[in-house]
Design a protein around this motif. Structure first.
Motif, PDB file in Angstrom:
ATOM      1  N   GLN A   1       0.852  -1.178   0.000  1.00  0.00           N
ATOM      2  CA  GLN A   1       0.000   0.000   0.000  1.00  0.00           C
ATOM      3  C   GLN A   1       0.894   1.235   0.000  1.00  0.00           C
ATOM      4  N   GLN A   2       0.872   1.958  -1.101  1.00  0.00           N
ATOM      5  CA  GLN A   2       1.805   3.065  -1.295  1.00  0.00           C
ATOM      6  C   GLN A   2       1.313   4.373  -0.705  1.00  0.00           C
ATOM      7  N   ASP A   3       0.007   4.544  -0.731  1.00  0.00           N
ATOM      8  CA  ASP A   3      -0.539   5.827  -0.305  1.00  0.00           C
ATOM      9  C   ASP A   3      -1.953   5.577   0.189  1.00  0.00           C
ATOM     10  N   LYS A   4      -2.224   5.923   1.398  1.00  0.00           N
ATOM     11  CA  LYS A   4      -3.580   5.787   1.923  1.00  0.00           C
ATOM     12  C   LYS A   4      -4.094   7.108   2.445  1.00  0.00           C
ATOM     13  N   SER A   5      -3.521   8.166   1.915  1.00  0.00           N
ATOM     14  CA  SER A   5      -3.859   9.494   2.409  1.00  0.00           C
ATOM     15  C   SER A   5      -5.299   9.886   2.132  1.00  0.00           C
ATOM     16  N   GLY A   6      -5.941   9.227   1.166  1.00  0.00           N
ATOM     17  CA  GLY A   6      -7.306   9.586   0.836  1.00  0.00           C
ATOM     18  C   GLY A   6      -8.359   8.878   1.661  1.00  0.00           C
ATOM     19  N   LEU A   7      -7.965   7.916   2.455  1.00  0.00           N
ATOM     20  CA  LEU A   7      -8.948   7.220   3.296  1.00  0.00           C
ATOM     21  C   LEU A   7      -9.515   8.223   4.304  1.00  0.00           C
ATOM     22  N   PRO A   8     -10.835   8.328   4.386  1.00  0.00           N
ATOM     23  CA  PRO A   8     -11.451   9.395   5.194  1.00  0.00           C
ATOM     24  C   PRO A   8     -11.136   9.316   6.687  1.00  0.00           C
ATOM     25  N   ASN A   9     -11.071   8.126   7.219  1.00  0.00           N
ATOM     26  CA  ASN A   9     -10.823   7.952   8.657  1.00  0.00           C
ATOM     27  C   ASN A   9     -10.414   6.503   8.894  1.00  0.00           C
ATOM     28  N   ASP A  10     -10.191   6.179  10.155  1.00  0.00           N
ATOM     29  CA  ASP A  10      -9.654   4.846  10.452  1.00  0.00           C
ATOM     30  C   ASP A  10     -10.692   3.733  10.357  1.00  0.00           C
ATOM     31  N   ARG A  11     -11.916   4.049   9.970  1.00  0.00           N
ATOM     32  CA  ARG A  11     -12.892   2.982   9.734  1.00  0.00           C
ATOM     33  C   ARG A  11     -12.658   2.335   8.363  1.00  0.00           C
ATOM     34  N   PHE A  12     -11.907   3.037   7.538  1.00  0.00           N
ATOM     35  CA  PHE A  12     -11.626   2.551   6.190  1.00  0.00           C
ATOM     36  C   PHE A  12     -10.239   1.905   6.160  1.00  0.00           C
ATOM     37  N   SER A  13     -10.181   0.733   5.545  1.00  0.00           N
ATOM     38  CA  SER A  13      -8.890   0.080   5.369  1.00  0.00           C
ATOM     39  C   SER A  13      -8.928  -0.718   4.068  1.00  0.00           C
ATOM     40  N   ALA A  14      -7.766  -1.015   3.553  1.00  0.00           N
ATOM     41  CA  ALA A  14      -7.687  -1.787   2.317  1.00  0.00           C
ATOM     42  C   ALA A  14      -6.479  -2.694   2.379  1.00  0.00           C
ATOM     43  N   GLU A  15      -6.590  -3.796   1.668  1.00  0.00           N
ATOM     44  CA  GLU A  15      -5.470  -4.715   1.581  1.00  0.00           C
ATOM     45  C   GLU A  15      -5.431  -5.357   0.203  1.00  0.00           C
ATOM     46  N   ARG A  16      -4.255  -5.832  -0.125  1.00  0.00           N
ATOM     47  CA  ARG A  16      -4.037  -6.547  -1.388  1.00  0.00           C
ATOM     48  C   ARG A  16      -2.930  -7.575  -1.123  1.00  0.00           C
ATOM     49  N   PRO A  17      -3.228  -8.570  -0.315  1.00  0.00           N
ATOM     50  CA  PRO A  17      -2.205  -9.449   0.266  1.00  0.00           C
ATOM     51  C   PRO A  17      -1.325 -10.199  -0.723  1.00  0.00           C
ATOM     52  N   GLU A  18      -1.853 -10.542  -1.884  1.00  0.00           N
ATOM     53  CA  GLU A  18      -1.053 -11.297  -2.846  1.00  0.00           C
ATOM     54  C   GLU A  18      -0.777 -10.503  -4.109  1.00  0.00           C
ATOM     55  N   GLY A  19      -1.007  -9.218  -4.032  1.00  0.00           N
ATOM     56  CA  GLY A  19      -0.700  -8.373  -5.173  1.00  0.00           C
ATOM     57  C   GLY A  19      -1.675  -8.482  -6.318  1.00  0.00           C
ATOM     58  N   SER A  20      -2.841  -9.062  -6.049  1.00  0.00           N
ATOM     59  CA  SER A  20      -3.844  -9.162  -7.108  1.00  0.00           C
ATOM     60  C   SER A  20      -5.173  -8.606  -6.602  1.00  0.00           C
ATOM     61  N   ILE A  21      -6.033  -9.457  -6.096  1.00  0.00           N
ATOM     62  CA  ILE A  21      -7.335  -9.027  -5.581  1.00  0.00           C
ATOM     63  C   ILE A  21      -7.136  -8.118  -4.373  1.00  0.00           C
ATOM     64  N   SER A  22      -8.009  -7.109  -4.305  1.00  0.00           N
ATOM     65  CA  SER A  22      -7.952  -6.179  -3.184  1.00  0.00           C
ATOM     66  C   SER A  22      -9.320  -6.096  -2.520  1.00  0.00           C
ATOM     67  N   THR A  23      -9.297  -5.820  -1.251  1.00  0.00           N
ATOM     68  CA  THR A  23     -10.521  -5.641  -0.481  1.00  0.00           C
ATOM     69  C   THR A  23     -10.482  -4.306   0.230  1.00  0.00           C
ATOM     70  N   LEU A  24     -11.537  -3.552   0.063  1.00  0.00           N
ATOM     71  CA  LEU A  24     -11.723  -2.306   0.809  1.00  0.00           C
ATOM     72  C   LEU A  24     -12.754  -2.597   1.890  1.00  0.00           C
ATOM     73  N   THR A  25     -12.382  -2.357   3.114  1.00  0.00           N
ATOM     74  CA  THR A  25     -13.270  -2.649   4.240  1.00  0.00           C
ATOM     75  C   THR A  25     -13.678  -1.364   4.933  1.00  0.00           C
ATOM     76  N   ILE A  26     -14.953  -1.254   5.199  1.00  0.00           N
ATOM     77  CA  ILE A  26     -15.461  -0.115   5.954  1.00  0.00           C
ATOM     78  C   ILE A  26     -16.110  -0.680   7.212  1.00  0.00           C
ATOM     79  N   GLN A  27     -15.597  -0.268   8.341  1.00  0.00           N
ATOM     80  CA  GLN A  27     -16.136  -0.747   9.615  1.00  0.00           C
ATOM     81  C   GLN A  27     -17.147   0.248  10.169  1.00  0.00           C
ATOM     82  N   ARG A  28     -18.110  -0.278  10.875  1.00  0.00           N
ATOM     83  CA  ARG A  28     -19.104   0.567  11.547  1.00  0.00           C
ATOM     84  C   ARG A  28     -19.643   1.625  10.589  1.00  0.00           C
ATOM     85  N   THR A  29     -20.217   1.157   9.515  1.00  0.00           N
ATOM     86  CA  THR A  29     -20.649   2.064   8.455  1.00  0.00           C
ATOM     87  C   THR A  29     -21.599   3.151   8.958  1.00  0.00           C
ATOM     88  N   GLU A  30     -21.498   4.285   8.298  1.00  0.00           N
ATOM     89  CA  GLU A  30     -22.355   5.429   8.590  1.00  0.00           C
ATOM     90  C   GLU A  30     -23.050   5.833   7.295  1.00  0.00           C
TER      91      GLU A  30
END
Lengths: 113, 112
Positions: free
Chosen positions: B54-83
Motif C-alpha cells: 500500500q503506497q498511499d492511503k492518504s485519501g482514506l477518510p478515517n480509520d474505519r476505512f482500510s484496504a489490503e491486497r495481500p497477494e498483489g492481485s485481488i484487493s478488499t476495501l473494508t469499511i467498519q461501523r458504516t455510517e
C-alpha cells in the motif's frame, strides 16, 4: 497537494459544433494529464492523455493542449456527435508511476441533434 | 480477466455494520487504486497499491476505512461501523505500470 479545477460544469452544443473543456492544476510538478469520458451509469474510460513534455496531442476528433506555464490543459472535441454526450473528467498526476490521480469535478456535455 | 471486476455490484447495509468490497484487477496489472465517486462528481482518491504494498492511503477518510491486497492481485476495501455518509459508488481501477487506469464497474454502497 494537487487541486484540479474544471470548467464549465455543463456544456451544451449543437451537433457538428466544437466543444472545449478547460482544467487548471495547482502543482507544477504534475506531469501526466488524462481525460476520461463517463457515460451515464458506466465506468470512466480514458479517451486521451498528454504528458508534460508535449504541448498538444490529437486523436481524430479529439485533441488536448497543455500549457505548463499557466498550469492548464484543455480538451477539444470537433464535429461533435450525439454519442459524445457524457461527463468528462480531467485529472492531474504527479510522477505518474503509481501516484494518486486527482480528478476534476467533471463537465457534463450535451450534444443536441 | 477481460477487465476490472468488482463485487458486489450493489450493497445495502444498516448503519454500524461492516462491509467488504472486492476488486479483481486486470491480470498482470501492477497498480490498483480505490476511489469513491459521489453522484455527479469525479472519482475521489482513497488509496493505491503497487503489487501488495500500500503506497498511499492518504485519501482514506478515517480509520474505519482500510484496504489490503495481500497477494498483489485481488484487493478488499473494508469499511467498519458504516455510517450513512459512507453511501457512495466505490470504484477500483488498475494499471499496468504508470498511466492508463482501467476502471471497474463499481460497487454502489447504501447505508441505511
Amino acid at each position: 497537494g494537487e487541486n484540479v479545477e474544471q470548467h464549465p460544469s455543463t456544456l451544451s452544443v449543437q451537433e457538428g459544433d466544437s466543444a472545449v473543456i478547460k482544467c487548471t492544476y495547482s502543482d507544477s510538478a504534475s506531469n501526466y494529464f488524462p481525460w476520461y469520458k463517463q457515460e451515464l451509469g458506466k465506468r470512466p474510460q480514458l479517451i486521451i492523455d498528454i504528458r508534460s513534455n508535449v504541448g498538444e496531442k490529437k486523436d481524430q476528433r479529439i485533441a488536448v493542449t497543455l500549457n505548463k506555464t499557466a498550469k492548464h490543459f484543455s480538451l477539444h472535441i470537433t464535429e461533435t456527435q450525439p454519442e459524445d454526450s457524457a461527463v468528462y473528467f480531467c485529472a492531474a498526476v504527479l510522477d505518474n508511476y503509481g501516484q494518486n490521480f486527482v480528478f476534476g469535478p467533471g463537465t457534463r456535455l450535451s450534444v443536441l441533434p | 480477466g477481460a477487465g476490472v471486476s468488482q463485487s458486489p455490484r450493489y450493497k445495502v447495509t444498516k448503519r454500524g455494520q461492516d462491509v467488504a468490497l472486492r476488486c479483481d484487477p486486470i491480470s498482470g496489472h501492477v497498480s490498483l487504486y480505490w476511489y469513491r465517486q459521489a453522484l455527479g462528481q469525479g472519482p475521489e482518491f482513497l488509496t493505491y497499491f503497487n503489487y501488495e504494498a500500500q503506497q498511499d492511503k492518504s485519501g482514506l477518510p478515517n480509520d474505519r476505512f482500510s484496504a489490503e491486497r495481500p497477494e498483489g492481485s485481488i484487493s478488499t476495501l473494508t469499511i467498519q461501523r458504516t455510517e450513512q455518509r459512507d453511501s457512495a459508488m466505490y470504484r477500483c481501477a488498475s494499471s499496468l505500470a504508470s498511466d492508463e487506469q482501467f476502471f471497474g464497474p463499481g460497487t454502489r454502497l447504501t447505508v441505511l
